[in-house]
Scaffold this active site. Sequence first.
Site, PDB file in Angstrom:
ATOM      1  N   ASP A 477       1.020  -1.393  -0.058  1.00 52.31           N
ATOM      2  CA  ASP A 477      -0.022  -0.043  -0.101  1.00 52.31           C
ATOM      3  C   ASP A 477       0.976   1.061   0.024  1.00 52.31           C
ATOM      4  OD1 ASP A 477      -2.377   1.565   0.222  1.00 52.31           O
ATOM      5  OD2 ASP A 477      -2.886   0.509   2.012  1.00 52.31           O
ATOM      6  N   ASP A 547     -10.432   2.004  -3.602  1.00 54.12           N
ATOM      7  CA  ASP A 547     -11.135   1.804  -2.037  1.00 54.12           C
ATOM      8  C   ASP A 547     -12.732   1.855  -1.969  1.00 54.12           C
ATOM      9  OD1 ASP A 547      -8.921   1.302  -0.618  1.00 54.12           O
ATOM     10  OD2 ASP A 547      -8.737   3.299   0.107  1.00 54.12           O
TER      11      ASP A 547
HETATM   12  C1  DGJ Z   1      -5.829   1.704   1.971  1.00 58.63           C
HETATM   13  C2  DGJ Z   1      -6.103   0.587   0.967  1.00 58.63           C
HETATM   14  O1  DGJ Z   1      -6.613   0.835  -0.196  1.00 58.63           O
HETATM   15  C3  DGJ Z   1      -7.084  -0.267   1.913  1.00 58.63           C
HETATM   16  O2  DGJ Z   1      -7.706  -1.366   1.069  1.00 58.63           O
HETATM   17  C4  DGJ Z   1      -6.664  -0.825   3.095  1.00 58.63           C
HETATM   18  O3  DGJ Z   1      -5.331  -1.594   2.862  1.00 58.63           O
HETATM   19  C5  DGJ Z   1      -6.274   0.290   3.833  1.00 58.63           C
HETATM   20  N1  DGJ Z   1      -5.075   1.413   3.275  1.00 58.63           N
HETATM   21  C6  DGJ Z   1      -5.361   0.045   5.093  1.00 58.63           C
HETATM   22  O4  DGJ Z   1      -4.658   1.088   5.982  1.00 58.63           O
END
Ligand code: DGJ
Length: 733
Positions: A477, A547
Amino acid sequence: MNIIWHEKTKQFHLFNDEISYIIAVNPVGELGNLYYGKRINDKEDMSYVVNRFGLAQVAVDADTETYSMELNRQEYPSFGTTDFGTSAFEVEISNGSKVSSFVYKDHKIYKGKQPLEGLPATYADDSEAMTLEIYLEDVVAKTTLALSYTLFNRYPVVTRHAKFTNIGPSKVKLTKALSACLDLPDQNYQWMQFSGAWARERTPIVKNLGPGSVSIESKRGISSANQNPFVIVKRPNTDDFIGEAIGFSFVYSGNFLAQAEGDTFGRMRVLMGINPDRFTWILEKGQSFETPEVVIAYSDSGLNYLSQTYHSLYNNNLVRGKWKNTPRPILINNWEATFMDFDEEKILKIASKAKEAGIELFVLDDGWFGDRDDDFAGLGDWVENPKKLPQGIPGLARKIESLGMKFGFWIEPEMVNPDSNLYRKHPEWALSTPGRKASLGRHQMVLDYSRPEVVDYIYGMLHKIISNAPISYIKWDMNRSLTEVYSADIPAEQQGMVYHRYVMGVYSLYERLRNDFPDILFESCSSGGNRFDAGMLYYAPQAWCSDNTDAIDRIRIQYGTSYGYPVSSIGAHVSAVPNQQTGRTTSIETRANVAYFGTFGYELDLNHVSHEEFELVKSQVQFMKEYRQLFQFGTFYRLRSPFEADQAAWIVVSEDKEKAIFGFYCMRSNVTMLPGFLKLDGLSADKVYVLNDEEYFGDELMNLGVTLTKLSNNGLSTGQDFISYVEVLEAKK
Ligand code: DGJ
């Protein structure tokens, strides 16, 4: 496929079955473009294309005064003589001048393709591609330039990049070094960009081109959700099914610029490369700078064909290793189920239920390390939190494996929270400008990956965890843009190099981990789809697309993403309802019907769904196992755009056209309209296909279409929103 050098006329012709690209040494020794487009026959002399008349204000050839850059298409336009358009590069020498003239010296033509040093790039063996390298020199700047062109055999694709080398005694400064320029002879084009924001990534936006500039860029240090480093220049009548289009895809994950510029003489220039804003590169004696690669693809039969070219090229010549063309495991991720509030018992409960449904891989998301109970602390401290995982990652991974599932976990290795042991020990390892307050994003700072010791340190920590446990997957990430970019360890004049060095640092860590653990499946992520680019696909063959897991919004996001990236790269999950981002409730069928056209997984606690839904989940997992090869690697066609109507449709077709699966989505019901027909694409005209026990010819389905009332649930007439269908077609033996 061939690359011909016509010595007498000093012209290069690169051609395969579909495209021709003709480059000439111009009257002053620089490179000009004579043609790019659909394949034409080879001729020794195409110099009639060159304009040599007196319309220009100024001529660059002092002898005859008949040649001006501004009346002719350039290959990699230089600054400061008679091309008044945007230049592709700028070399500043010690007297402050940036005027340059790179003159043809030599060239090399060879089979295959060389890798780029430390950078992601497409690759090809000797049968798949040929490469032309043209060597030029500026005698005043004492700098050489190598322009590389790789022509692919089976694709209408040319890749380009440039390399500058300082061959003089004094340093030179590159203040701009784009990767590619394509000058086109007219301006009857439209520009298509893929813009958005967090949770609304890659919306196609079309603009008319003409005199003047249109551009998109990133200055965030990452490619960004705001603008994707992929653009299409197309004829106004071009749509998914017909017409001419040229795609420009940047194989890079940092700041970029993509620009189209129409001049007053009818020429259209398209440029792409590292954003010159916030970029300078110092070349000491003997040093080189290599730009990242741009992949230029051509279609004369619509945008679906252009997209299919990128899909196939990226699946076959960009993604590497074990996961190349390998269907992806069906995963369950605990993020939306627990956020950071979990312990081992809770995780095992979610995993056990997922196993019962047939899910293959468990992914432990954020919150397992350091003092990470919320997003204020812990990033940088890559050691397990014993309160949550008493036997650490190895203990949990083994327990998951003993359930019969694979195990993977989440990292965000480029970040540090000020509240972390790492920051307390090494505050200078975070990017920040002396004397200024650091901006925080999600309470975190960005580690200075331009410094090799920072990358080494993080590598050491991650390597230790990964090598001690059976790890099959890593979600990498990256949750904020870069700000106050300044590296504590280098002189003032090198500060303009930090953004690019940062990206190189990220690539180097990816490469080391990939080499150490070649079987691990990496999924890149950046607050969802903030760094969804071709550069990342070289290291991580799939990317968390957004997301926003709401099925209806996801139709648009995945549809937009499909223009430049394959289904196999699109991370897509079924999540709980009401959806956490939009509050919308959709059926578990519709959520799966969207996620099938991606890598497919779940992001919820299956202990909390009804018995009926759980039975449906089981059958969805079975269905995906049976068809994932087709979903992820079949030929993908967009059929109906959710950006133009309240409906959407797409189809994947097997290579032999024996099988196809289409998805049809009704985002809003419309009670007064007849259900209508959906025209399919990509089928074999004369094959007979069976759809819901009835037989149809391929041409019937592609021209008359599928009668929507024939779909289960009687088409659209139920008066419900968010209905969808995924239907399998099989050719009759
Ligand atoms: C952002 C990501 O896009 C999510 O899927 C998740 O992993 C969160 N960060 C975790 O902090």
